[in-house]
Design a protein around this motif. Sequence first.
Motif, short mmCIF file in Angstrom:
data_model
loop_
_atom_site.label_atom_id
_atom_site.label_comp_id
_atom_site.label_asym_id
_atom_site.label_seq_id
_atom_site.Cartn_x
_atom_site.Cartn_y
_atom_site.Cartn_z
N UNK A 161 -10.57 2.67 -12.30
CA UNK A 161 -10.33 1.41 -13.05
C UNK A 161 -10.73 0.26 -12.40
N UNK A 162 -10.77 0.14 -11.05
CA UNK A 162 -11.39 -0.96 -10.46
C UNK A 162 -12.92 -1.19 -10.25
N UNK A 163 -13.49 -0.20 -10.84
CA UNK A 163 -15.10 -0.21 -10.87
C UNK A 163 -15.50 -1.48 -11.28
N UNK A 164 -16.50 -2.11 -10.68
CA UNK A 164 -17.30 -3.25 -11.06
C UNK A 164 -17.99 -3.18 -12.72
N UNK A 165 -18.11 -4.25 -13.41
CA UNK A 165 -18.57 -4.36 -14.67
C UNK A 165 -19.81 -3.51 -14.73
N UNK A 166 -20.83 -3.66 -13.99
CA UNK A 166 -22.23 -2.99 -13.96
C UNK A 166 -21.90 -1.43 -13.61
N UNK A 167 -21.00 -1.20 -12.93
CA UNK A 167 -21.08 0.21 -12.66
C UNK A 167 -20.49 1.09 -14.11
N UNK A 168 -19.64 0.51 -14.56
CA UNK A 168 -18.83 0.85 -15.87
C UNK A 168 -19.96 0.84 -16.89
N UNK A 169 -20.85 -0.19 -17.01
CA UNK A 169 -21.78 -0.10 -18.16
C UNK A 169 -22.98 0.94 -17.82
N UNK A 170 -23.19 1.13 -16.39
CA UNK A 170 -23.99 2.25 -16.02
C UNK A 170 -23.55 3.52 -16.51
N UNK A 171 -22.20 3.78 -16.17
CA UNK A 171 -21.93 5.22 -16.52
C UNK A 171 -21.62 5.30 -17.95
N UNK A 172 -21.33 4.48 -18.71
CA UNK A 172 -21.40 4.59 -20.40
C UNK A 172 -22.94 4.77 -20.71
N UNK A 173 -23.73 4.11 -20.27
CA UNK A 173 -25.22 4.43 -20.63
C UNK A 173 -25.71 5.56 -20.10
N UNK A 174 -25.43 6.05 -19.06
CA UNK A 174 -25.96 7.29 -18.56
C UNK A 174 -25.58 8.34 -19.47
N UNK A 175 -24.07 8.32 -19.66
CA UNK A 175 -23.38 9.63 -20.47
C UNK A 175 -23.89 9.55 -22.11
N UNK A 176 -24.07 8.50 -22.37
CA UNK A 176 -24.48 8.46 -24.08
C UNK A 176 -25.94 9.17 -24.02
N UNK A 182 -24.71 -5.12 -26.75
CA UNK A 182 -24.75 -5.19 -28.07
C UNK A 182 -25.16 -3.53 -28.53
N UNK A 183 -25.42 -2.62 -27.77
CA UNK A 183 -25.87 -1.20 -28.33
C UNK A 183 -24.81 -0.44 -28.53
N UNK A 184 -23.45 -0.97 -28.14
CA UNK A 184 -22.10 -0.15 -28.22
C UNK A 184 -21.34 -0.78 -29.20
N UNK A 185 -20.80 0.05 -30.03
CA UNK A 185 -19.87 -0.19 -31.06
C UNK A 185 -18.67 0.46 -31.06
N UNK A 186 -17.42 -0.36 -30.97
CA UNK A 186 -16.34 0.66 -30.54
C UNK A 186 -15.80 0.66 -32.13
N UNK A 242 -2.91 -2.44 -23.11
CA UNK A 242 -3.71 -3.18 -23.96
C UNK A 242 -4.49 -4.28 -23.21
N UNK A 243 -4.00 -4.44 -21.86
CA UNK A 243 -5.06 -5.73 -21.18
C UNK A 243 -6.30 -4.99 -20.78
N UNK A 244 -6.08 -3.52 -20.48
CA UNK A 244 -7.37 -2.86 -20.00
C UNK A 244 -8.24 -2.61 -21.34
N UNK A 245 -7.80 -2.31 -22.45
CA UNK A 245 -8.73 -2.01 -23.58
C UNK A 245 -9.24 -3.51 -23.97
N UNK A 246 -8.56 -4.74 -23.95
CA UNK A 246 -9.03 -6.02 -24.07
C UNK A 246 -10.24 -6.28 -23.01
N UNK A 247 -10.04 -5.87 -21.69
CA UNK A 247 -11.01 -6.09 -20.78
C UNK A 247 -11.98 -5.42 -20.88
N UNK A 248 -12.05 -4.13 -21.30
CA UNK A 248 -13.25 -3.41 -21.65
C UNK A 248 -13.99 -3.87 -22.99
N UNK A 249 -13.22 -4.24 -23.68
CA UNK A 249 -14.07 -4.68 -25.02
C UNK A 249 -14.64 -6.03 -24.66
N UNK A 250 -14.29 -6.84 -23.93
CA UNK A 250 -14.92 -7.94 -23.31
C UNK A 250 -16.30 -7.43 -22.56
#
Length: 215
Positions: A109-124, A27-31, A13-21
């Motif tokens: 899982x230890x990726x920086x916030x910026x890289x995680x967002x970059x990964x998500x944006x690239x894939x979509x 705002x372009x992403x809706x879980x 749950x901690x990971x999900x909460x962190x990712x949701x944060x």
Amino acid sequence: MTTYNLIIADDHKMFIDGLMSILNDAPEFNVILTAKNGAQVVKYLDINGAADIHLLITDLTMPEVDGIELNNIVKERFTSLKTLVVSMHIDGTMIDTLIRNNVDGYVPKNAEKEELLEAIRSIVKGEKYFSSEIKKAYTDAMFASKKEKEISLTNREKEVLKLIAEEYTTQEIADELFLSKHTIESYRKNLISKLNVKNLAGLTKHAIKIGLLDD
């Protein structure tokens, strides 16, 4: 602004909460669903389909249906849905399995916030995304696998290796194979060089690895 619908699967749950944060600042992403395991995701997709879902973010180690199996199911049954693995496990063989099953991205899982967002944006947007750490683990594993396949032993070398692993002395191996002691010493040196080990213990480990000591 285009909105992308996401599913997150992770049993922590901690990971999900962190990712949701993190996603709250994008705002372009809706879980639309958070799940504790892959089985919950599959059940949701079976009922609702995947036409309106752009990305599944999943951990690897989860109960019931893990991330590898979940990726396989998605790629077989919901082919339009992209998948991103976010995991603590950085294993080259595991990464290879996922790539062979068309995973769209993998970040630790230890990726920086910026890289995680970059990964998500690239894939979509239809691209693949693998972090540098993941790429290195993958290439290292593939190189090691290729090197392993390139090493081939003759039947005589296998015989000598098996006897070494069974703790026969050089003279005993020579007697067993009707060869000279000098010839056996040459085989031993060649095996150490060929298998890139340091000593007889290393030869024994390799003999076990390739199954020479199996009943």
